[in-house]
Design an enzyme around this catalytic site. Structure first.
Site, mmCIF file in Angstrom:
data_model
loop_
_atom_site.group_PDB
_atom_site.id
_atom_site.type_symbol
_atom_site.label_atom_id
_atom_site.label_comp_id
_atom_site.label_asym_id
_atom_site.label_seq_id
_atom_site.Cartn_x
_atom_site.Cartn_y
_atom_site.Cartn_z
ATOM 1 N N HIS A 38 121.387 41.227 -6.584
ATOM 2 C CA HIS A 38 122.200 40.010 -6.665
ATOM 3 C C HIS A 38 123.198 40.100 -7.801
ATOM 4 O O HIS A 38 122.841 39.967 -8.983
ATOM 5 C CB HIS A 38 121.293 38.786 -6.834
ATOM 6 C CG HIS A 38 122.035 37.493 -6.897
ATOM 7 N ND1 HIS A 38 121.609 36.407 -7.634
ATOM 8 C CD2 HIS A 38 123.215 37.104 -6.321
ATOM 9 C CE1 HIS A 38 122.469 35.420 -7.498
ATOM 10 N NE2 HIS A 38 123.451 35.820 -6.718
ATOM 11 N N SER B 100 121.733 35.111 -2.759
ATOM 12 C CA SER B 100 121.404 34.335 -3.949
ATOM 13 C C SER B 100 120.259 33.362 -3.692
ATOM 14 O O SER B 100 119.772 32.734 -4.632
ATOM 15 C CB SER B 100 122.630 33.538 -4.412
ATOM 16 O OG SER B 100 123.045 32.635 -3.400
ATOM 17 N N GLU C 193 120.551 40.721 -10.698
ATOM 18 C CA GLU C 193 119.135 40.433 -10.479
ATOM 19 C C GLU C 193 118.603 41.423 -9.452
ATOM 20 O O GLU C 193 119.088 41.470 -8.316
ATOM 21 C CB GLU C 193 118.944 39.002 -9.978
ATOM 22 C CG GLU C 193 119.246 37.931 -11.005
ATOM 23 C CD GLU C 193 119.060 36.520 -10.483
ATOM 24 O OE1 GLU C 193 118.604 35.663 -11.241
ATOM 25 O OE2 GLU C 193 119.392 36.279 -9.298
ATOM 26 N N ASN D 273 119.435 30.794 -10.620
ATOM 27 C CA ASN D 273 119.618 29.561 -9.848
ATOM 28 C C ASN D 273 118.440 28.611 -9.985
ATOM 29 O O ASN D 273 118.561 27.422 -9.689
ATOM 30 C CB ASN D 273 119.864 29.887 -8.375
ATOM 31 C CG ASN D 273 121.309 30.268 -8.127
ATOM 32 O OD1 ASN D 273 122.207 29.852 -8.850
ATOM 33 N ND2 ASN D 273 121.547 31.085 -7.111
#
Length: 511
Positions: A144, A123, A156, A194
């Protein structure tokens, strides 16, 4: 489609929650899956755990017993990396340590075929760095997943500098065939989710630090007006402040101290005190036995209020507040359209209202010579909003403010008065999310559609940040950001070049 065939063997390294979840997803899609963990017996235990979860789904009529048996028959616990010699895709889901991960991929290169795709569920670690020094760096890609992997749709698909486009496309199409929502992302700090999500936490933390409102009120406003499933304080309590703070620090450091990602001092205090949230029993809220979660601060309505005489005067163009006016009308409030009234203004009783444009109520009232002035926060949908934030200029009387509160109560909207602060709560949060999303698009991290898909399916946002900016009006969002930057004098609130350019051209992100 370039998706891997069902006959392709999938390898998963790491049998923790993420690894086990990924293995389950691949097995449910029809692949033979090999699950490996360096801790003795953990892979076998993980498969037993998957069996228990699938048994629950049988009871819920999601699967038949026969389907579950077939899925479990495709899951195999293996002891060593050598068992991946026949795999077409190996997904690593181990500790976030680049040296440990690189050692794993170095070993896999001597075991797996040259056309086997090697993927990391990382991540935060650069896919470019993971691929550096590999014999075949073109086959290294990020895949991800989000926790829990069998439930969360987003994947992702992260390309490093060396990643072959055909490899990324294959992983994207494979994720699609696994009933996921994949998005392409470039290997930059935080990838999409994120990175873009940082303002959701940061703005609530700052509002609390500046004593604009308490945690329970801010959380309730993000839910009741913003449509988010959780507010920032309850969400970070659930995630764990050690984890959330570490991610923020990682992104902040990776962007060389860019103030947009600056960590929060109030969250640092929690981490320093080991108040990590639910798992420690104390975070922003207490989770000790018998502890009650505090209630949001709601403005009380006078029992002697006379709502029969409430009427609303509105401008011909109400802009984003048109949904609020429609709700008032449906509740029987007389609506009188006044020609010549400035766009977006409405008058309820003695009070003049407007949607926040990023300026404080006191500033806007002074600049525009407004009396009895009240600012209204953004809502995802004013027709269904349950809760709204208001602030008022210092000269606004209690009587005028009560006119607004009583009118909102009539249509079932709770009111929280917050300290007069730039852009209130929901507008501020959404504007900053949209700004970070726009910058991610500007820098080629992802497409407009990719960013919005990622935030909706990775974090369950009620609307993609860029689609939300389109619905508010990109020029209005850009104005909010400029006013925030002017109020604080900080680079943190600078509008993205893409946001500014789109606003100047009168355009939208989604065309």
């Amino acid at each position: 489609m370039l998706a891997l065939k069902q006959s392709t063997v999938i390898g998963v390294i790491g049998a923790g929650a993420m690894g086990a979840g990924i293995a389950q997803v691949a097995a449910q899609a029809g692949h033979q899956v090999k699950l490996c963990d360096n801790r003795e017996g953990v892979a076998k235990s993980a498969i037993e755990g998957i069996a228990k979860q699938l048994a629950v789904l049988i009871e819920r009529k999601k699967f038949t017993s026969e389907q579950v048996q077939q899925i479990l028959a495709r899951l195999h616990a293996v002891d060593t990396l050598n068992d991946f010699s026949d795999a077409g895709l190996v997904v690593e889901a181990i500790v976030e340590n680049i040296d440990v991960k690189k050692a794993i991929f170095d070993a896999l290169e001597s075991i797996c075929a040259a056309d086997c795709i090697l993927a990391s569920n990382t991540s935060s670690i650069s896919i470019t760095r993971l691929a550096a020094g590999m014999k075949h760096p073109k086959r290294m890609v990020g895949m991800h997943f989000f926790n829990p992997a069998p439930i969360m749709k987003l994947v992702e698909v992260v390309s490093g500098l060396a990643t072959d486009i055909d490899v990324a496309t294959c992983v994207y199409d494979t994720a699609l065939s696994w009933n996921k929502k994949p998005v392409y992302a470039a290997s930059t700090p935080g990838f999409i989710v994120n990175r873009v999500a940082r303002p959701f936490y940061a703005e609530s933390f700052r509002l609390r630090q500046e004593q604009v409102a308490d945690c329970a009120t801010l959380d309730a406003l993000l839910r009741g007006a913003g449509g988010f499933r959780m507010g920032a304080f309850e969400l970070t309590d659930m995630i764990g402040h050690d984890v959330n703070y570490a991610v923020t620090c990682s992104v902040f450091d990776a962007y060389y101290g860019d103030l947009r990602f600056q960590p929060s001092l109030i969250q640092k205090d929690l981490v320093d005190a080991s108040y990590l949230g639910r798992k420690s029993g104390q975070g922003f809220y207490s989770y000790q036995d018998g502890a009650e979660k505090p209630e949001a601060q709601i403005v009380s309505v006078s029992s002697s209020a006379d709502t029969n005489n409430i009427r609303c005067e509105v401008s011909e163009d109400m802009g984003h507040l048109a949904g609020l006016v429609a709700r008032l009308s449906q509740a029987g409030v007389p609506i009188i359209q006044v020609s010549g009234m400035a766009k977006g203004y409405l008058k309820i009783g003695r009070a003049l209202l407007a949607l926040t444009d990023g300026r404080m109520a006191c500033e806007r009232a002074k600049n525009e010579q407004l009396n009895e002035f009240v600012l209204v926060d953004l809502a995802l949908d004013y027709q269904h909003a349950a809760h709204i934030a208001l602030s008022r200029s210092a000269s606004t009387s209690e009587e005028a403010f009560n006119d607004v509160v009583q009118c909102f109560d009539l249509v079932g909207i709770k009111v929280s008065e917050v300290v007069d602060s730039p852009a209130l709560v929901v507008m501020r949060t959404v504007a900053m999310l949209a700004n970070e999303a726009a910058d991610a698009v500007l820098q080629g991290v992802a497409s407009v559609e990719g960013v919005d898909t990622a935030m909706c399916f990775g974090l369950n946002y009620p609307k993609g940040p860029l689609a939300w900016a389109d619905s508010i009006g990109v020029s209005d969002v850009e104005a909010v950001l400029r006013h925030l930057q002017l109020a604080y004098g900080e680079d943190r609130y600078r509008p993205s070049l893409l946001m500014r350019r789109t606003a100047l051209l009168g355009g939208q992100f989604h065309v």
